[in-house]
Motif scaffolding. Structure first.
Motif, PDB file in Angstrom:
ATOM      1  N   ASP A  59     -15.000  12.650  22.658  1.00  0.00           N
ATOM      2  CA  ASP A  59     -16.241  11.973  23.037  1.00  0.00           C
ATOM      3  C   ASP A  59     -15.927  10.633  23.688  1.00  0.00           C
ATOM      4  N   PRO A  60     -16.823  10.093  24.533  1.00  0.00           N
ATOM      5  CA  PRO A  60     -16.558   8.768  25.100  1.00  0.00           C
ATOM      6  C   PRO A  60     -16.472   7.705  24.002  1.00  0.00           C
ATOM      7  N   GLU A  61     -17.424   7.743  23.038  1.00  0.00           N
ATOM      8  CA  GLU A  61     -17.388   6.774  21.939  1.00  0.00           C
ATOM      9  C   GLU A  61     -17.908   7.399  20.660  1.00  0.00           C
ATOM     10  N   THR A  62     -17.606   6.778  19.542  1.00  0.00           N
ATOM     11  CA  THR A  62     -17.988   7.124  18.174  1.00  0.00           C
ATOM     12  C   THR A  62     -17.219   8.338  17.642  1.00  0.00           C
ATOM     13  N   LEU A  64     -19.021  10.419  15.577  1.00  0.00           N
ATOM     14  CA  LEU A  64     -20.179  11.097  14.983  1.00  0.00           C
ATOM     15  C   LEU A  64     -19.940  12.596  14.856  1.00  0.00           C
ATOM     16  N   GLY A  83     -14.850   6.049  27.442  1.00  0.00           N
ATOM     17  CA  GLY A  83     -15.522   6.129  28.735  1.00  0.00           C
ATOM     18  C   GLY A  83     -14.982   7.225  29.638  1.00  0.00           C
ATOM     19  N   GLY A  84     -13.868   7.846  29.280  1.00  0.00           N
ATOM     20  CA  GLY A  84     -13.356   8.955  30.088  1.00  0.00           C
ATOM     21  C   GLY A  84     -14.300  10.133  29.985  1.00  0.00           C
ATOM     22  N   VAL A 112     -15.570  16.638  25.975  1.00  0.00           N
ATOM     23  CA  VAL A 112     -16.623  15.682  26.282  1.00  0.00           C
ATOM     24  C   VAL A 112     -17.772  16.429  26.964  1.00  0.00           C
TER      25      VAL A 112
END
Ligand code: GTP
Ligand code: GTP
Ligand code: MG
Ligand code: MG
Ligand code: ZN
Ligand code: ZN
Lengths: 211, 211
Positions: A59-62, A64, A83-84, A112
């Motif tokens: 994932d880009p972030e987290t 979760l 951010g990738g 992603v």
């Protein structure tokens, strides 16, 4: 492109490492929110007592998604791409160190959420799973064709929502058929469980084939 | 990164060209299938008699979206990115030649469906419109934060489907607020028209501001 050459070399190294350990790897790709993590949750609940399975989340972030998977008591690693917009083989290669590969049968990689780039980057997987949800519209295969062209199985998810949206099934099937006539297409609802048996069967056959 | 520097220079040139012609440009971004084209269709039906508007469409393949827009008898150009996962300023600069800018008030740019890359590439627009649909799940702002951080307005679309899905409104609002507390958040359904007036008002204010 030099980047792709390096990626392909690393993917080959990943594939060798997985093959030597007897692990089959799936790479699941879709738009954001098509239902990848939900599919994995349902899959783990169904097979984790008979198949030794681990999950790699991108994932880009987290983290979760990894937190959702951790509830099933299976090994899971979260890759944050900062951010990738897609996973690459070098990230997967590094993450393999977190798993006890000889004691695994199946590695599920959730890429992603992105219908464009991920399908172009080999991660060393045995099969690419393409997923799309009815709510995205029936034109996705035509407009974002690469994933549908290359996928080894295509899942149309969220068919429970069909009564509330205008989705042209015929047109969707024609678009998919034009791109990839051989690939199995599974109509599914992760909510109601429709089509889920066909998916489990496809995994079983794939694992038997690759072992 | 050299690529971004070149893109920013071209975006500045686009912005200058639009400003000199008195044209306000909006860049609409979302996941695939969130409802960008549907929003533009509804917007054209509502404003095309009072505002001179043109549309620039970006997609990996096909001109399906431009064909939908062409039905409204407004100038429309389709950019096919041939697999590219976002629009860039050089593509927009070239496409501007297709429009009679001095006789336009508003240019609506529909970017490629992708929650990651597009927001990083300035196209010379006056405002960035972030869109997300309820069916993608309430966690998108946390997992794909860049668009929500930078957007000048955020539209939560497909609220007509809320009765059939589990969407945590509170959590969604908190994620958005953490990233971008100032940005207006419009709850919308392109199908029922809910929230549409707030969107038209936002456009009007933006155009008044920029002229
Ligand atoms: N109605 C319906 N909702 C579903 C179905 N499958 C998943 N969802 C919902 O769709 C939303 C997104 O599901 P996720 O599993 O998080 O999707 P994802 O593809 O993993 O999303 P990202 O990892 O963020 O790209 C959640 O609200 C799920 O509950 C389905 O078959 N039917
Ligand atoms: N239920 C419901 N469906 C919607 C709404 N808005 C759009 N749709 C549907 O969502 C699907 C996708 O809509 P589009 O407008 O094509 O989405 P898009 O964001 O332009 O898609 P791409 O350009 O392919 O990324 C279509 O089937 C629309 O009819 C809405 O508010 N509610
Ligand atoms: Mg997920
Ligand atoms: Mg569109
Ligand atoms: Zn990418
Ligand atoms: Zn990109």
């Amino acid at each position: 492109q030099k980047v792709m050459k390096v990626n392909d070399e690393l993917a080959a190294a990943v594939r060798q490492e997985l093959t030597e350990a007897g692990v089959v790897a799936l790479n699941i790709m879709s738009s954001p929110g098509s239902g990848k993590t939900t599919l994995i949750e349902k899959t783990l609940a169904a097979i984790k007592d008979s198949v030794r399975v681990a999950v790699l989340e991108g994932d880009p972030e987290t983290s979760l998604d990894a937190e959702r998977i951790a509830k099933f008591d299976v090994p899971v690693t979260q890759i944050e791409t900062a951010g990738g917009c897609h996973l690459e083989a070098n990230l997967v290669k590094r993450a393999l160190a977190n798993f006890d590969l000889p004691n695994l049968d199946l590695l599920i990689i959730e890429n992603v959420g992105n219908l464009v780039c991920p399908v172009g980057f080999d991660l060393g997987e045995n099969a690419q799973v393409g997923m799309v949800s009815t709510t995205e519209g029936h034109d996705k295969p035509a407009k974002y064709p690469n994933l549908f062209r290359k996928a080894d199985v295509i899942i149309l998810n969220k068919i429970d929502l069909l009564p509330y949206i205008n989705f042209d099934f015929e047109q969707f099937r024609n678009y998919v058929h034009d791109l990839n006539p051989e690939t199995p297409l599974i109509d599914m609802s992760c909510t109601t469980g429709e089509g889920f048996e066909a998916w489990l069967l496809w995994i079983k056959e794939k694992m038997a084939l690759e072992s």
